[in-house]
Design a protein around this motif. Structure first.
Motif, PDB file in Angstrom:
ATOM      1  N   SER A   1       4.406   8.183   3.666  1.00 61.82           N
ATOM      2  CA  SER A   1       6.266   8.543   4.214  1.00 61.82           C
ATOM      3  C   SER A   1       7.616   8.066   3.226  1.00 61.82           C
ATOM      4  O   SER A   1       8.111   8.646   3.789  1.00 61.82           O
ATOM      5  N   PHE A   2       7.306   7.258   2.478  1.00 57.85           N
ATOM      6  CA  PHE A   2       8.233   6.754   1.726  1.00 57.85           C
ATOM      7  C   PHE A   2       8.808   7.902   0.216  1.00 57.85           C
ATOM      8  O   PHE A   2       7.910   7.837  -0.794  1.00 57.85           O
ATOM      9  N   ILE A   3       9.737   8.865   0.281  1.00 54.92           N
ATOM     10  CA  ILE A   3       9.729  10.073   0.224  1.00 54.92           C
ATOM     11  C   ILE A   3      10.767   9.493  -1.869  1.00 54.92           C
ATOM     12  O   ILE A   3      10.240  10.055  -2.799  1.00 54.92           O
ATOM     13  N   PRO A   4      11.017   8.446  -1.670  1.00 50.63           N
ATOM     14  CA  PRO A   4      12.438   7.626  -2.895  1.00 50.63           C
ATOM     15  C   PRO A   4      10.729   6.811  -3.812  1.00 50.63           C
ATOM     16  O   PRO A   4      11.179   7.164  -5.369  1.00 50.63           O
ATOM     17  N   GLY A   5      10.024   6.402  -2.893  1.00 53.57           N
ATOM     18  CA  GLY A   5       9.049   6.153  -3.962  1.00 53.57           C
ATOM     19  C   GLY A   5       7.938   7.260  -4.486  1.00 53.57           C
ATOM     20  O   GLY A   5       7.633   6.572  -5.656  1.00 53.57           O
ATOM     21  N   THR A   6       7.774   8.084  -3.873  1.00 54.87           N
ATOM     22  CA  THR A   6       7.262   9.186  -4.935  1.00 54.87           C
ATOM     23  C   THR A   6       7.913   9.917  -5.892  1.00 54.87           C
ATOM     24  O   THR A   6       7.442   9.964  -7.158  1.00 54.87           O
ATOM     25  N   PHE A   7       9.388   9.800  -5.702  1.00 51.79           N
ATOM     26  CA  PHE A   7      10.288  10.386  -6.735  1.00 51.79           C
ATOM     27  C   PHE A   7      10.595   9.282  -8.103  1.00 51.79           C
ATOM     28  O   PHE A   7      10.471   9.668  -9.013  1.00 51.79           O
ATOM     29  N   ILE A   8      10.177   8.243  -7.545  1.00 50.17           N
ATOM     30  CA  ILE A   8      10.771   6.740  -8.469  1.00 50.17           C
ATOM     31  C   ILE A   8       8.913   7.136  -9.529  1.00 50.17           C
ATOM     32  O   ILE A   8       9.407   6.732 -10.796  1.00 50.17           O
ATOM     33  N   GLY A   9       8.520   7.364  -8.847  1.00 51.41           N
ATOM     34  CA  GLY A   9       6.999   7.257  -9.757  1.00 51.41           C
ATOM     35  C   GLY A   9       6.754   8.636 -10.630  1.00 51.41           C
ATOM     36  O   GLY A   9       5.823   8.565 -11.891  1.00 51.41           O
ATOM     37  N   SER A  10       7.814   9.589 -10.238  1.00 49.15           N
ATOM     38  CA  SER A  10       7.821  11.068 -11.088  1.00 49.15           C
ATOM     39  C   SER A  10       8.100  10.391 -12.180  1.00 49.15           C
ATOM     40  O   SER A  10       8.328  11.241 -13.216  1.00 49.15           O
ATOM     41  N   CYS A  11       9.366  10.527 -11.748  1.00 49.95           N
ATOM     42  CA  CYS A  11      10.341   9.603 -12.686  1.00 49.95           C
ATOM     43  C   CYS A  11       9.957   8.689 -13.767  1.00 49.95           C
ATOM     44  O   CYS A  11       9.944   9.049 -15.021  1.00 49.95           O
ATOM     45  N   ALA A  12       8.955   7.857 -13.299  1.00 53.20           N
ATOM     46  CA  ALA A  12       8.994   7.235 -14.433  1.00 53.20           C
ATOM     47  C   ALA A  12       7.502   7.503 -15.377  1.00 53.20           C
ATOM     48  O   ALA A  12       7.821   7.199 -16.653  1.00 53.20           O
TER      49      ALA A  12
ATOM     50  N   GLY B   1       0.464  -1.637   0.037  1.00 52.70           N
ATOM     51  CA  GLY B   1      -0.054  -0.275  -0.411  1.00 52.70           C
ATOM     52  C   GLY B   1       0.880   1.451   0.109  1.00 52.70           C
ATOM     53  O   GLY B   1       0.419   2.408  -0.718  1.00 52.70           O
ATOM     54  N   LEU B   2       2.039   1.193   0.761  1.00 50.59           N
ATOM     55  CA  LEU B   2       2.903   2.572   0.597  1.00 50.59           C
ATOM     56  C   LEU B   2       3.470   2.480  -0.655  1.00 50.59           C
ATOM     57  O   LEU B   2       3.850   3.645  -0.627  1.00 50.59           O
ATOM     58  N   SER B   3       3.922   1.347  -0.790  1.00 45.34           N
ATOM     59  CA  SER B   3       4.995   1.986  -2.774  1.00 45.34           C
ATOM     60  C   SER B   3       3.736   1.963  -3.623  1.00 45.34           C
ATOM     61  O   SER B   3       4.293   2.817  -3.965  1.00 45.34           O
TER      62      SER B   3
ATOM     63  N   SER C   1       1.645   9.621  -5.974  1.00 48.26           N
ATOM     64  CA  SER C   1       2.032  10.696  -6.090  1.00 48.26           C
ATOM     65  C   SER C   1       2.724  10.855  -6.078  1.00 48.26           C
ATOM     66  O   SER C   1       2.824  12.297  -7.050  1.00 48.26           O
ATOM     67  N   GLY C   2       3.935  10.687  -6.579  1.00 45.72           N
ATOM     68  CA  GLY C   2       4.401  10.742  -7.959  1.00 45.72           C
ATOM     69  C   GLY C   2       4.735  10.862  -9.203  1.00 45.72           C
ATOM     70  O   GLY C   2       4.878  11.863 -10.345  1.00 45.72           O
ATOM     71  N   VAL C   3       3.527   9.925 -10.082  1.00 45.12           N
ATOM     72  CA  VAL C   3       2.454  10.562 -11.278  1.00 45.12           C
ATOM     73  C   VAL C   3       1.691  11.512 -10.789  1.00 45.12           C
ATOM     74  O   VAL C   3       1.745  11.903 -12.033  1.00 45.12           O
ATOM     75  N   PHE C   4       1.472  11.671 -10.096  1.00 49.03           N
ATOM     76  CA  PHE C   4       0.285  13.497 -10.210  1.00 49.03           C
ATOM     77  C   PHE C   4       1.069  13.948  -9.715  1.00 49.03           C
ATOM     78  O   PHE C   4       0.938  15.101 -10.488  1.00 49.03           O
ATOM     79  N   TRP C   5       2.380  14.490  -8.940  1.00 48.44           N
ATOM     80  CA  TRP C   5       3.389  15.541  -9.209  1.00 48.44           C
ATOM     81  C   TRP C   5       4.276  15.924 -10.687  1.00 48.44           C
ATOM     82  O   TRP C   5       4.001  16.861 -10.671  1.00 48.44           O
TER      83      TRP C   5
END
Length: 165
Positions: A101-112, A51-53, A59-63
């Motif tokens: 709370s897992f900031i790298p997961g957000t950046f991974i979604g954004s980069c993808a 769930g957190l992943s 959220s990264g996709v959204f941003w």
């Protein structure tokens, strides 16, 4: 067999299966591996880790889409940099919420999303299925390790010589 080797074995097998699933469903194989990476990097097992992943990847996709859309409104390069700075701040600040709370997961979604040229409709299922595969890779490796350890323990117990006095 060590835990690491058991997880490596199941990860290898499921990586090959993921490659086939991704091609069959028209998903981004590399996007799925990014979802899988999020799950492994999080180091939180089970459904809570899944769930957190997924939440942080989405959220990264959204941003990323916010950056893409806002940067395209004005034809000034500097606007893109300012928007990126503000959004990167938000990507980190949202970690105050435990489910983000897992900031790298957000950046991974954004980069993808950036790597897929903003094609969020393709990125989202690729990341989500990738996270599920990450969960399956790790949990099946842990299961395999436990089963082999049980077998080894049972075999050792039957090898104990019984002496009579």
């Amino acid at each position: 067999m060590s835990v690491l080797i058991a997880i490596a074995l199941t990860t290898g097998i499921l990586s090959g299966i993921w490659g086939w699933v991704a091609v069959s469903l028209g998903l981004l194989s590399w996007g799925g591996f990014l979802g899988c990476t999020t799950y492994f990097a999080l180091q939180r097992d089970g459904i809570k880790g899944v769930g957190l992943s997924i939440a942080t990847n989405l959220s990264g996709v959204f941003w990323a889409m916010v950056i893409i859309k806002l940067s395209s409104l004005v034809n000034l390069e500097i606007i893109g940099y300012v928007v990126t700075a503000l959004v990167a701040f938000m990507m980190c600040a949202q970690a105050k919420k435990s489910w983000l709370s897992f900031i790298p997961g957000t950046f991974i979604g954004s980069c993808a999303t950036f790597a897929a040229n903003g094609n969020w409709q393709l990125v989202i299922p690729s990341l989500v299925v990738g996270v599920v595969f990450g969960y399956l890779m790790k949990s099946s490796g842990l299961w395999l390790h436990a089963k082999l350890a049980e077998k080894k323990t049972a075999r050792a117990e039957t090898d104990i010589p019984i002496t009579q006095d």
